[in-house]
Design an enzyme around this catalytic site. Sequence first.
Site, PDB file in Angstrom:
ATOM      1  N   HIS A  19     -40.908  -8.119  -7.492  1.00  0.00           N
ATOM      2  CA  HIS A  19     -41.480  -8.138  -8.850  1.00  0.00           C
ATOM      3  C   HIS A  19     -41.070  -6.902  -9.653  1.00  0.00           C
ATOM      4  O   HIS A  19     -41.783  -6.489 -10.561  1.00  0.00           O
ATOM      5  CB  HIS A  19     -43.017  -8.227  -8.822  1.00  0.00           C
ATOM      6  CG  HIS A  19     -43.545  -9.231  -7.851  1.00  0.00           C
ATOM      7  ND1 HIS A  19     -43.812 -10.538  -8.198  1.00  0.00           N
ATOM      8  CD2 HIS A  19     -43.812  -9.140  -6.524  1.00  0.00           C
ATOM      9  CE1 HIS A  19     -44.253 -11.195  -7.130  1.00  0.00           C
ATOM     10  NE2 HIS A  19     -44.253 -10.373  -6.096  1.00  0.00           N
ATOM     11  N   SER A  63     -22.028   6.036 -28.246  1.00  0.00           N
ATOM     12  CA  SER A  63     -22.593   5.482 -29.472  1.00  0.00           C
ATOM     13  C   SER A  63     -22.002   6.236 -30.645  1.00  0.00           C
ATOM     14  O   SER A  63     -21.792   7.449 -30.575  1.00  0.00           O
ATOM     15  CB  SER A  63     -24.110   5.640 -29.455  1.00  0.00           C
ATOM     16  OG  SER A  63     -24.612   5.614 -30.774  1.00  0.00           O
ATOM     17  N   LYS A  93     -25.682   9.227 -26.033  1.00  0.00           N
ATOM     18  CA  LYS A  93     -25.640   7.935 -25.353  1.00  0.00           C
ATOM     19  C   LYS A  93     -24.405   7.770 -24.458  1.00  0.00           C
ATOM     20  O   LYS A  93     -23.306   8.150 -24.818  1.00  0.00           O
ATOM     21  CB  LYS A  93     -25.635   6.796 -26.375  1.00  0.00           C
ATOM     22  CG  LYS A  93     -26.919   6.600 -27.129  1.00  0.00           C
ATOM     23  CD  LYS A  93     -28.094   6.174 -26.241  1.00  0.00           C
ATOM     24  CE  LYS A  93     -27.967   4.736 -25.784  1.00  0.00           C
ATOM     25  NZ  LYS A  93     -28.082   3.786 -26.895  1.00  0.00           N
ATOM     26  N   GLU A 123     -22.969  -4.742 -18.913  1.00  0.00           N
ATOM     27  CA  GLU A 123     -23.605  -5.544 -19.970  1.00  0.00           C
ATOM     28  C   GLU A 123     -22.716  -6.714 -20.376  1.00  0.00           C
ATOM     29  O   GLU A 123     -23.183  -7.836 -20.569  1.00  0.00           O
ATOM     30  CB  GLU A 123     -23.889  -4.679 -21.200  1.00  0.00           C
ATOM     31  CG  GLU A 123     -25.065  -3.739 -21.007  1.00  0.00           C
ATOM     32  CD  GLU A 123     -25.224  -2.807 -22.201  1.00  0.00           C
ATOM     33  OE1 GLU A 123     -26.317  -2.757 -22.744  1.00  0.00           O
ATOM     34  OE2 GLU A 123     -24.251  -2.129 -22.592  1.00  0.00           O
TER      35      GLU A 123
END
Length: 464
Positions: A162, A283, A289, A296
């Site tokens: 979980h 970024s 970043k 992704e």
Amino acid sequence: MTQPAGKNQMWSGRFSESTTELVAAFSESVSFDRRLYRQDIAQSTAHARMLARVGVLTAVDADAITGGLQQVLAEIERGEFVWKAELEDVHMNIEARLTEIVGDAGKRLHTGRSRNDQVATDIRLYVRDAIDVLLPLIDRLGLSLLDLAEAEADSIMPGFTHLQIAQPVTFGHHLLAWREQIVRDRSRLVDARARLNVLPLGSAALAGTVYPLDRHFVAEQLGFDAVSENSLDAVSDRDFAIEFCSCAAMILVHLSRWSEELIIWSTPMFGFVALPDRFCTGSSIMPQKKNPDVPELVRGKTGRVIGDLNALLVLMKGQPLAYNRDNQEDKEPLFDAIDTVTMCLRVYAEMTPHIVVKREACRAAAARGFSTATDLADYLVRKGLAFRDAHHVVGAVVGFAAKAGRDLAGLSLDELRGFSSAIEADVYDHITLEASVSARKTYGGTAPEQVRAAIARARGKPLV
Ligand code: ARG
């Protein structure tokens, strides 16, 4: 017989007018099926040789054809070949150019053949070639996972259920779980390859042909294991393409799950891994970043391939026997699935050996989550408590430790004995992270010795 201008010389005999430009643009496939050229030329070469063998073509014609096809191949590979949309597809483009080069012999190549068995053969060859590229990529990736698992056989991280901290596991064990997934994916591809490696050519349009074709000879030339048993089936079913897409979708579902983990693990909140800078991007506005774009994108592209699989399933479901033009729509999803799964595997094979595991952060996270609570309960069971009672006691200990801001192993013996007099000094041999993972020695379990044994088994056994 002369042809009206603009009409397709290959099939326009019975037609009194040409297709409109709109219909021609609507129905052409050469813009995307030209990538079958190598398979198409290989097949035509084998077909011509066979036709000469059985006496349907003269040796002179067959030689002219095979020589001409080599020239066409060279022209395509040099980028000199002029693809013509008005010739519809890869098959007619190649045949038309062949006929320009060798004259009438080129017009005899299509004897005993239809584009229906021709395209079915090309696609099978194409998917087979794609699988032969994918298998070594999976092997490379599997080996990287074994190497990384070996290096991290003793490293401790939280195991999750979980997405809550459950029990400590070894990082190597987690990586071996990933590997199991692609080992099964590999065997699915091998199965799909065996089933698709059957020659449709010789089925002609749908019913077979009047020429005495030697189909087994063609099969041998093209590396097929068998010839198809039923011409209606062979020209029409694309189940092999669906099966391939299903394998590709499964591979990507697995890579997508890994991606999800890598994305979470590489956030500062987890900090379990660092991905090499060359697999990340920055970024344009936030200088701090470092984004995990590769995982992704793999996660994102998974959706495309699931879509490709779905497109092929729906394409097939309403088709009566035998060939229908609908089948021309099989190529773009199939090619997309092949391209996407190949790229994703390639990028994972490149990246995986360079994943940096941050052992301290992994260990600290496991320590924070009371991940050895089950071990304390098991300890109490060994001291005579019923499991349910032990579970209850440990629940209270965890509540106390959480309030005190300490780990289980950080509680003193007196504090622990406050919850159960069955607890003795030897408890610390059971509730440390190391003790917890080492105790899970079942075959396939997380103990470092089991991880090492699993790696040794995997290295000793060739993948099938
Ligand atoms: N481009 C066609 C396809 O991909 C080739 C077969 C055409 N056959 C036909 N009967 N029109 O399916």
